[in-house]
Design an enzyme around this catalytic site. Structure first.
Site, PDB file in Angstrom:
ATOM      1  N   PRO A   1       0.789  -1.228   0.000  1.00 50.92           N
ATOM      2  CA  PRO A   1       0.000   0.000   0.000  1.00 50.92           C
ATOM      3  C   PRO A   1       0.825   1.284   0.000  1.00 50.92           C
ATOM      4  CG  PRO A   1      -0.160  -1.151   2.107  1.00 50.92           C
ATOM      5  CD  PRO A   1       0.495  -2.083   1.144  1.00 50.92           C
ATOM      6  N   ASN A   2       0.328   2.211  -0.775  1.00 54.83           N
ATOM      7  CA  ASN A   2       0.867   3.577  -0.907  1.00 54.83           C
ATOM      8  C   ASN A   2       2.155   3.669  -1.714  1.00 54.83           C
ATOM      9  OD1 ASN A   2      -1.132   5.092   0.562  1.00 54.83           O
ATOM     10  ND2 ASN A   2      -0.412   4.007   2.373  1.00 54.83           N
TER      11      ASN A   2
ATOM     12  N   ARG B   1      13.189   4.607  12.382  1.00 52.40           N
ATOM     13  CA  ARG B   1      11.937   5.375  12.350  1.00 52.40           C
ATOM     14  C   ARG B   1      11.090   5.086  13.597  1.00 52.40           C
ATOM     15  NH1 ARG B   1       9.274   4.970   6.614  1.00 52.40           N
ATOM     16  NH2 ARG B   1       8.206   6.803   7.469  1.00 52.40           N
TER      17      ARG B   1
ATOM     18  N   ARG C   1       7.284   0.824  13.530  1.00 58.04           N
ATOM     19  CA  ARG C   1       7.829   0.255  12.275  1.00 58.04           C
ATOM     20  C   ARG C   1       8.951  -0.745  12.542  1.00 58.04           C
ATOM     21  NH1 ARG C   1       5.552   3.674   8.251  1.00 58.04           N
ATOM     22  NH2 ARG C   1       5.276   5.763   9.068  1.00 58.04           N
TER      23      ARG C   1
ATOM     24  N   HIS D   1      12.718  -2.772   2.149  1.00 58.56           N
ATOM     25  CA  HIS D   1      12.138  -1.479   2.531  1.00 58.56           C
ATOM     26  C   HIS D   1      13.035  -0.365   2.025  1.00 58.56           C
ATOM     27  CE1 HIS D   1       9.189  -3.420   5.010  1.00 58.56           C
ATOM     28  NE2 HIS D   1      10.152  -4.205   5.459  1.00 58.56           N
TER      29      HIS D   1
ATOM     30  N   TYR E   1      11.211   8.747   0.833  1.00 57.00           N
ATOM     31  CA  TYR E   1      11.108   7.659  -0.137  1.00 57.00           C
ATOM     32  C   TYR E   1      11.760   7.950  -1.486  1.00 57.00           C
ATOM     33  CZ  TYR E   1       7.818   5.971   3.348  1.00 57.00           C
ATOM     34  OH  TYR E   1       7.249   5.549   4.520  1.00 57.00           O
TER      35      TYR E   1
ATOM     36  N   ARG F   1       5.068  12.110  -3.257  1.00 58.15           N
ATOM     37  CA  ARG F   1       4.966  12.685  -1.910  1.00 58.15           C
ATOM     38  C   ARG F   1       6.164  12.223  -1.086  1.00 58.15           C
ATOM     39  NH1 ARG F   1      -0.919  12.242  -1.363  1.00 58.15           N
ATOM     40  NH2 ARG F   1      -1.630  13.604  -3.018  1.00 58.15           N
TER      41      ARG F   1
ATOM     42  N   ASP G   1       1.440 -15.602   6.608  1.00 60.25           N
ATOM     43  CA  ASP G   1       0.956 -16.971   6.390  1.00 60.25           C
ATOM     44  C   ASP G   1       1.000 -17.355   4.916  1.00 60.25           C
ATOM     45  OD1 ASP G   1       0.532 -17.440   9.059  1.00 60.25           O
ATOM     46  OD2 ASP G   1      -1.615 -17.017   9.006  1.00 60.25           O
TER      47      ASP G   1
ATOM     48  N   ALA H   1       3.062  -0.699   4.809  1.00 62.17           N
ATOM     49  CA  ALA H   1       2.643  -0.711   6.220  1.00 62.17           C
ATOM     50  C   ALA H   1       2.141  -2.086   6.668  1.00 62.17           C
ATOM     51  CB  ALA H   1       1.580   0.351   6.441  1.00 62.17           C
TER      52      ALA H   1
ATOM     53  N   ASN I   1       7.987  -5.610  -0.882  1.00 63.37           N
ATOM     54  CA  ASN I   1       7.934  -4.499   0.065  1.00 63.37           C
ATOM     55  C   ASN I   1       6.466  -4.396   0.467  1.00 63.37           C
ATOM     56  OD1 ASN I   1       7.771  -2.154   1.500  1.00 63.37           O
ATOM     57  ND2 ASN I   1       9.018  -0.944   0.075  1.00 63.37           N
TER      58      ASN I   1
ATOM     59  N   HIS J   1       4.057  -4.380   9.207  1.00 61.69           N
ATOM     60  CA  HIS J   1       3.980  -4.274  10.666  1.00 61.69           C
ATOM     61  C   HIS J   1       2.666  -4.796  11.238  1.00 61.69           C
ATOM     62  CE1 HIS J   1       7.232  -1.681   9.471  1.00 61.69           C
ATOM     63  NE2 HIS J   1       6.385  -0.843   8.867  1.00 61.69           N
TER      64      HIS J   1
ATOM     65  N   SER K   1      13.140   2.712   3.211  1.00 63.60           N
ATOM     66  CA  SER K   1      13.695   3.418   4.371  1.00 63.60           C
ATOM     67  C   SER K   1      14.255   2.413   5.377  1.00 63.60           C
ATOM     68  CB  SER K   1      12.595   4.265   5.032  1.00 63.60           C
ATOM     69  OG  SER K   1      11.551   3.428   5.517  1.00 63.60           O
TER      70      SER K   1
ATOM     71  N   GLU L   1      12.563  -9.508   1.673  1.00 59.43           N
ATOM     72  CA  GLU L   1      11.750  -8.368   2.118  1.00 59.43           C
ATOM     73  C   GLU L   1      12.590  -7.108   1.943  1.00 59.43           C
ATOM     74  OE1 GLU L   1      10.614  -8.805   6.206  1.00 59.43           O
ATOM     75  OE2 GLU L   1      10.076  -6.683   6.406  1.00 59.43           O
TER      76      GLU L   1
HETATM   77  O1  CA2 Z   1      10.411   1.965   3.812  1.00 56.36           O
HETATM   78  C1  CA2 Z   1       9.574   1.282   3.220  1.00 56.36           C
HETATM   79  O2  CA2 Z   1       9.751   0.823   2.102  1.00 56.36           O
HETATM   80  C2  CA2 Z   1       8.213   1.039   3.888  1.00 56.36           C
HETATM   81  O3  CA2 Z   1       7.817  -0.280   3.599  1.00 56.36           O
HETATM   82  C3  CA2 Z   1       7.261   2.032   3.270  1.00 56.36           C
HETATM   83  C4  CA2 Z   1       5.881   2.017   3.907  1.00 56.36           C
HETATM   84  C5  CA2 Z   1       5.977   2.132   5.415  1.00 56.36           C
HETATM   85  O4  CA2 Z   1       4.687   2.016   5.989  1.00 56.36           O
HETATM   86  C6  CA2 Z   1       6.892   1.092   6.004  1.00 56.36           C
HETATM   87  O5  CA2 Z   1       6.973   1.293   7.392  1.00 56.36           O
HETATM   88  C7  CA2 Z   1       8.282   1.185   5.400  1.00 56.36           C
HETATM   89  C8  CA2 Z   1       5.036   3.190   3.400  1.00 56.36           C
HETATM   90  C9  CA2 Z   1       4.987   3.318   1.940  1.00 56.36           C
HETATM   91  C10 CA2 Z   1       4.426   4.669   1.643  1.00 56.36           C
HETATM   92  O6  CA2 Z   1       4.931   5.049   0.408  1.00 56.36           O
HETATM   93  C11 CA2 Z   1       4.802   6.340   0.048  1.00 56.36           C
HETATM   94  C12 CA2 Z   1       5.576   6.752  -0.991  1.00 56.36           C
HETATM   95  C13 CA2 Z   1       5.513   8.061  -1.391  1.00 56.36           C
HETATM   96  C14 CA2 Z   1       4.652   8.939  -0.781  1.00 56.36           C
HETATM   97  C15 CA2 Z   1       3.858   8.509   0.258  1.00 56.36           C
HETATM   98  C16 CA2 Z   1       3.928   7.215   0.672  1.00 56.36           C
END
Ligand code: CA2
Length: 150
Positions: free
Chosen positions: A9-10, A106, A110, A99, A22, A17, A86, A76, A73, A79, A101, A97
């Site tokens: 997601p996201n 953080r 996380r 990430h 990121y 953003r 599963d 969220a 990846n 977590h 960041s 896996e």
């Molecule tokens: O660091 C990562 O790759 C994460 O998996 C990214 C997730 C975050 O919830 C994890 O804790 C770490 C969030 C992805 C959100 O991606 C965005 C990218 C650009 C703008 C907004 C959100």
């Protein structure tokens, strides 16, 4: 060798953003980079992204007989998702896996990853390069001369 690359997601918002966390690369740029890098290693890389946990579970379930490895990846869901854990345990494919960041630098929430329990390895904090590192690690794992399957 076929590799399924999943983003959760996201991650479709990449490059649009929060570039300070990121980076500026869009998801499609990142995916093209992975496909090209994979080609250089002799991998066929298929990329998918979803904001839905169940969709990710279904792709993982379907990967068992079609792919040799998974790079994920989970965003969220890393977590929170026992369902993704599963699904990964049920297909038993080498999974990396990734990430963007460094999740350990953080917020506390996380720091735990359910998904890591099913992962062969975890890469975090290297931005988009982490995905290429994951492909390199899988290449070495599948190379007959290497012994990295532990
Ligand atoms: O660091 C990562 O790759 C994460 O998996 C990214 C997730 C975050 O919830 C994890 O804790 C770490 C969030 C992805 C959100 O991606 C965005 C990218 C650009 C703008 C907004 C959100």
């Amino acid at each position: 060798m076929r590799v399924l690359l999943l983003n959760g997601p996201n991650l479709n918002m990449l490059g649009r953003r929060e570039p300070e966390i990121y980076g500026r690369q869009t998801l499609s740029e990142l995916e093209s980079l992975c496909v090209e890098h994979g080609q250089g290693l002799g991998f066929d890389v298929l990329c998918r992204q979803s904001n839905y946990e169940g969709k990710l579970v279904e792709w993982i379930q379907g990967a068992g007989d079609k792919y040799n490895a998974i790079i994920i990846n989970p965003g969220a869901y890393t977590h929170t998702s026992i369902a993704i854990l599963d699904a990964l345990l049920s297909v038993d494919l080498p999974t990396v896996e990734v990430h963007l960041s460094n999740i350990h630098r953080r917020e506390d929430f996380r720091h735990n990853s359910y998904v890591s329990k099913a992962a062969w390895g975890v890469i975090c904090g290297f931005g988009p390069q982490g995905y290429l590192m994951a492909l390199d690690a899988l290449f070495r794992r599948f190379s007959p001369t290497e012994t990295m399957e532990a």
